[in-house]
Design an enzyme around this catalytic site. Structure first.
Site, PDB file in Angstrom:
ATOM      1  N   SER A 270       0.855  -1.188   0.000  1.00 31.09           N
ATOM      2  CA  SER A 270       0.000   0.000   0.000  1.00 31.09           C
ATOM      3  C   SER A 270       0.885   1.229   0.000  1.00 31.09           C
ATOM      4  O   SER A 270       2.046   1.165   0.410  1.00 31.09           O
ATOM      5  CB  SER A 270      -0.878   0.004   1.248  1.00 31.09           C
ATOM      6  OG  SER A 270      -1.429   1.284   1.446  1.00 31.09           O
TER       7      SER A 270
ATOM      8  N   TYR B 159      -2.119  -0.467  10.267  1.00 32.41           N
ATOM      9  CA  TYR B 159      -2.198  -0.831   8.853  1.00 32.41           C
ATOM     10  C   TYR B 159      -0.887  -0.511   8.137  1.00 32.41           C
ATOM     11  O   TYR B 159      -0.318  -1.343   7.426  1.00 32.41           O
ATOM     12  CB  TYR B 159      -3.359  -0.078   8.202  1.00 32.41           C
ATOM     13  CG  TYR B 159      -3.571  -0.397   6.747  1.00 32.41           C
ATOM     14  CD1 TYR B 159      -4.145  -1.595   6.355  1.00 32.41           C
ATOM     15  CD2 TYR B 159      -3.196   0.501   5.753  1.00 32.41           C
ATOM     16  CE1 TYR B 159      -4.334  -1.897   5.030  1.00 32.41           C
ATOM     17  CE2 TYR B 159      -3.375   0.204   4.419  1.00 32.41           C
ATOM     18  CZ  TYR B 159      -3.951  -0.990   4.058  1.00 32.41           C
ATOM     19  OH  TYR B 159      -4.133  -1.285   2.738  1.00 32.41           O
TER      20      TYR B 159
END
Lengths: 591, 298
Positions: A449, A462
């Site tokens: 990501s 995350y």
């Protein structure tokens, strides 16, 4: 992979080569079968082919011989006796003695391949060949042309030339008397087998490198002296129509894969197969070499056209039931791959497989919980049984989590890391092992990501998990490079997938969760980066073996900020990017 | 074939629409007749398309045919999209929807989209078909059935336009399709159709749109802004209003990579109900032939 292929019976004979020089020739297999001639390199003798020859003997008439100066063949009296013309004449004589009427399938390694290129491009001797499988040895004329072309900078040509030059140190050294003395001292001869075993993973036995190693090493230097120095290459190199299979071990320490670029100008009917392994691949992975040779021979004997890859891509995708995983599956299916779609939910992943079939691919769907190591092993065993090794693995399954770090619990972290990090670890390890054992080139793609390099106060968990995935990718890429397995990380920004509606907001009530998810989803939708864009990035990563592919502007800007403006990055990290608990908009109807 | 979850909510009393533009039965008949005319023409022209023909040729053929059938004005001239252009695949700017010289090939899906006007009554249709077999396009056409039901159910339930748009998005995602109507100008899944007085014909057509109609639409946008509704039905905040009475051309357009399909027809919203103007249309008949129920199940 079996290391226990039966040892074929060897019939030895002697053949008079160029100038009456006596050559030792070995034959295996029945004479009526497709003839295959194996030519060894430096500092080997025919024994380098033993493992491959035994595997081919069942279905082929296999011929090996010791090149002049090596093994049991006679040693030329002077340097002129090592000239390439003499080597070609020897090969011609060996074929004349063993397969006088039927064109042979030539397989050659290292120096054997160098002389074989001259043989197949020879207008007369070239007629003797039905096909050619070349390993780790470019043609001399090709090398000359390659060096000429690489004097001009641009497109990484100088880099490629530099890398090859570093690996070609021994060629310069062979002009001096030092290498011969080193061989004769015996130190190198003692250490050489160990080096082959340790560094190249080659299988060493009492016949290879064997008792002739020192003699082979010393005499073979004359090959380089007689043919390489002061040679004038023709302006227009001769070409051949013989179907050529170029086997390129990407971990080769002596011949870089880049040096073999453009061989198709010499042989237009050429197919290049990058495989895992090092220079001595006939000894390190004889199963693979034998399989490639047998396939090439079969294709040519049947009169079929060469195909870039006889086997279709087999693609494993995790989290394929929705979003990026589904789009990636569809993208590969559209290219005609076989997609093995896996997801926690069986109904959605079955739908993905159905859509894949609509696009012209084939597909199967499996339930897979990426937090379950046993399930991974089971799936891998099934894939191995049905398809061998997958060629592409996409580790996509992931969870979203947002909120303040101090509100996160141990359970939050366990779940997130188990899916986002350990899921990738399991996928890469389980299927990576299969791919390495299979030996064919392949690719592992990990969906990380933009958060992997963009810190944020609200994405501690995350972003940490994705940063770990990115680092894992980089390390794995280095480790698997020698096995022809590329590893890429895809770093998407805000992509309109289901993730926003499934993100867990720590420290929020259920009602707040729903509100935040909804407004985050709307924000993602307005951003308008589709999963299809990520799928395109995955294809780019696989095709170009790219280490990291950012998707969407915010990901590219994040990369730039990481490199050039770390303080800006830290300042942005302090902004709360999660959507605020929404207030009623002016346009929202009060009812 | 799985059955898609079409959300049926207990109907709250529908909020009275703020715009009393419910068309008269006579008007509805006129609109229905034009819609029939347009779909018939599209189906006939589609049947004549052969590999090698270009989008421009197809669009021109449809225009000629409709003008011969008595069409005297256009909301927009016909568009034709062949192959992956029917999925708006890799479209970056809306103007890419203009007809090109892309040639039809065996196995391609294609869409004909036209908005003819006869004596002030407008139709806006989207006709999807394939040249030879294209399983992906056929599957999308099958799965569009659930969207037709979903839209009218949601409107009847008094959902805001934005919520309806989002519901279509969710269903499309569940089915595995990308929403391609987002690539339309203003990202609309639908737009208001307004009865206009019969005019002098089409005249100038910026981007193939009829000038008079666009001007009227812009006026309605201005009115809508004051009254807090929008004639452009999208997922934007400006569509966060309950259903508005009138005629709405709905055009859900779905894509599976390079395969795309849509239908477009008029949804009638009255003060207390909503219904499709006509059920006797090619795509509805096709679903019936293939045994697909209105919920998309088979």
């Amino acid at each position: 992979m079996s290391g226990t292929a039966s040892v074929a019976e060897v019939r030895e004979r002697r053949v008079a080569g160029f100038g009456g020089l006596s050559l030792a020739v070995q034959e295996r297999g029945e004479a009526g079968r497709p003839p295959v001639v194996l030519v060894h390199g430096y500092p080997d003798d025919h024994a380098v082919w033993d493992l491959v020859a035994d595997r081919l003997a069942a279905d082929h008439h296999v011929v090996t011989y010791d090149v002049r100066g090596a093994g049991a063949s006679e040693i030329p009296a002077d340097r002129a006796g090592y000239r390439i013309e003499a080597l070609i004449a020897d090969l011609d004589a060996v074929i004349g003695a063993t397969s006088p009427d039927r064109p042979v399938h030539l397989v050659a390694h290292d120096w054997g391949s160098i002389q074989s290129w001259s043989a197949v491009t020879d207008p007369v001797v070239g007629r003797r060949f039905a096909s050619f499988t070349s390993m780790s040895g470019p043609g001399l004329d090709h090398v000359a042309a390659w060096i000429r072309a690489h004097r001009i900078p641009g497109r990484g040509r100088w880099r490629d030339a530099r890398r090859q030059a570093v690996r070609s140190w021994y060629i310069a050294a062979f002009r001096t008397s030092i290498p011969a003395k080193v061989w004769e001292r015996g130190r190198l001869a003692d250490g050489f087998p160990l080096l082959l075993e340790r560094v190249d993973g080659a299988r060493v036995d009492d016949r290879w490198p064997g008792p002739n190693l020192v003699a082979n090493g010393v005499n073979g230097i004359e090959l380089y002296r007689a043919n390489m120095y002061g040679r004038t290459a023709p302006k227009v190199p001769p070409t051949t129509q013989v179907p050529v299979q170029l086997v390129v071990p990407v971990g080769d320490r002596y011949v870089t894969p880049a040096l073999l670029d453009g061989m198709e100008r010499v042989a237009p009917n050429l197919v290049r197969r990058e495989v895992g392994g090092g220079h001595w691949i006939p000894r390190s992975n004889p199963d693979l070499v034998a399989r490639l040779v047998a396939e090439h021979v079969a294709v040519v004997e049947a009169g079929r056209a060469l195909t870039p890859d006889p086997e279709r891509d087999v693609v494993v995708v995790t989290g394929a039931g929705s979003g990026i995983g589904r789009s990636v599956s569809l993208a590969f299916a559209e290219r005609g791959a076989h997609v093995i779609a896996t997801d926690l939910r069986t109904d959605t992943v079955a739908r993905t497989a159905e859509l894949c079939r609509l696009l012209g691919g084939t597909a199967e769907s499996h339930a897979l919980d990426v937090t379950d190591g046993d399930a991974f092993d089971e799936l891998a065993a099934r894939v191995a049984a049905e398809h061998g090794a997958p060629s592409i693995v996409v580790n996509n399954a992931g969870l979203g989590m947002a909120g303040a770090f101090l509100d996160t619990t141990d359970e939050d972290w366990d779940l997130l890391l188990d899916v986002n990090l350990r899921g990738v670890i399991r996928g890469s390890r389980t299927f990576g092992r299969l791919m390495v054992d299979g030996g064919r080139a392949g690719h592992i793609v990990n969906i990380a990501s933009a958060a992997a390099f963009t810190p944020s106060r609200t994405l501690a968990a995350y972003a940490t998990s994705k940063a770990a995935v990115l680092m894992l990718t980089e390390c794995l890429r280095a480790e698997l490079a020698d096995h022809a397995i590329g590893v890429s990380a895809i770093c998407p920004g805000f992509v309109d997938t289901g993730i926003a509606t499934a993100t867990r907001y720590v420290g929020a009530t259920d009602a707040e969760q729903d509100e935040r998810r909804r407004s985050a989803d709307r924000m993602y939708k307005r951003r308008r980066v589709t999963p299809d864009a990520v799928a395109d990035a995955v294809l780019r990563a696989v095709d170009g073996n790219r280490p990291l592919v950012p998707v969407a502007a915010e990901a590219r800007l994040g990369l730039l900020a990481q490199r050039f403006a770390p303080h800006l990055r830290r300042a942005i990290a302090r902004i709360d990017l999660t959507p605020p608990a929404p207030t009623r908009r002016r346009t929202e109807d009060p009812s | 074939m799985s059955q898609w979850s079409v959300v049926k909510t207990a109907t709250p009393p529908p909020t009275p629409a703020r715009r009393g533009h419910a068309p008269t039965p006579d008007q509805l008949d006129a609109f229905r007749a034009v819609q029939q005319l347009a779909y018939r023409a599209a189906a006939d022209v589609a049947a004549t398309l052969e590999p090698g023909m270009t989008e421009r040729q197809a669009a021109l053929a449809l225009r000629r045919r409709l003008e011969a059938d008595g069409v005297d004005d256009w909301f927009h001239l016909p568009f034709a999209w062949f192959g992956d252009r029917a999925a708006f695949w890799h479209f970056r700017v809306p103007l890419q929807f203009l007809p090109t010289n892309r040639r039809l090939e065996e196995g391609m899906g294609f869409i004909l989209d036209a908005a003819p006007v006869v004596r002030g009554a407008t139709a806006d249709i989207g006709f999807t078909a394939t040249c030879g077999a294209n399983p992906a396009v056929e599957q999308i056409m099958d799965d569009l059935a659930a969207h037709r039901t979903l839209i009218v159910d949601q409107v009847r339930a008094g959902r805001t336009f934005r919520e309806v748009y989002e519901a279509v998005d969710r269903l499309a995602a569940e089915q595995g399709y990308a929403n391609r109507h987002h690539a339309y100008p203003a990202h609309v899944i639908g737009h208001a159709i307004e009865p206009l007085d019969p005019g002098p014909g089409i005249g100038l057509t910026p981007a193939r749109f009829g000038r008079r109609h666009v001007r009227s639409l812009v006026r309605t946008i201005a009115v809508g802004r004051r009254e807090r509704w929008s004639p452009l039905w999208s997922g934007e905040p400006r569509s966060g209003h309950p259903p508005v009475a009138g005629l709405w051309a709905m055009e859900p357009h779905l894509g599976l990579r390079g395969a795309g399909a849509k239908f477009e027809e008029i949804l009638v919203i009255t003060d207390d109900d909503a219904f499709w103007l006509d059920d006797d249309l090619p795509h509805v008949r096709r679903w019936a032939d293939r045994g697909i129920t209105p919920t998309g199940a088979r």
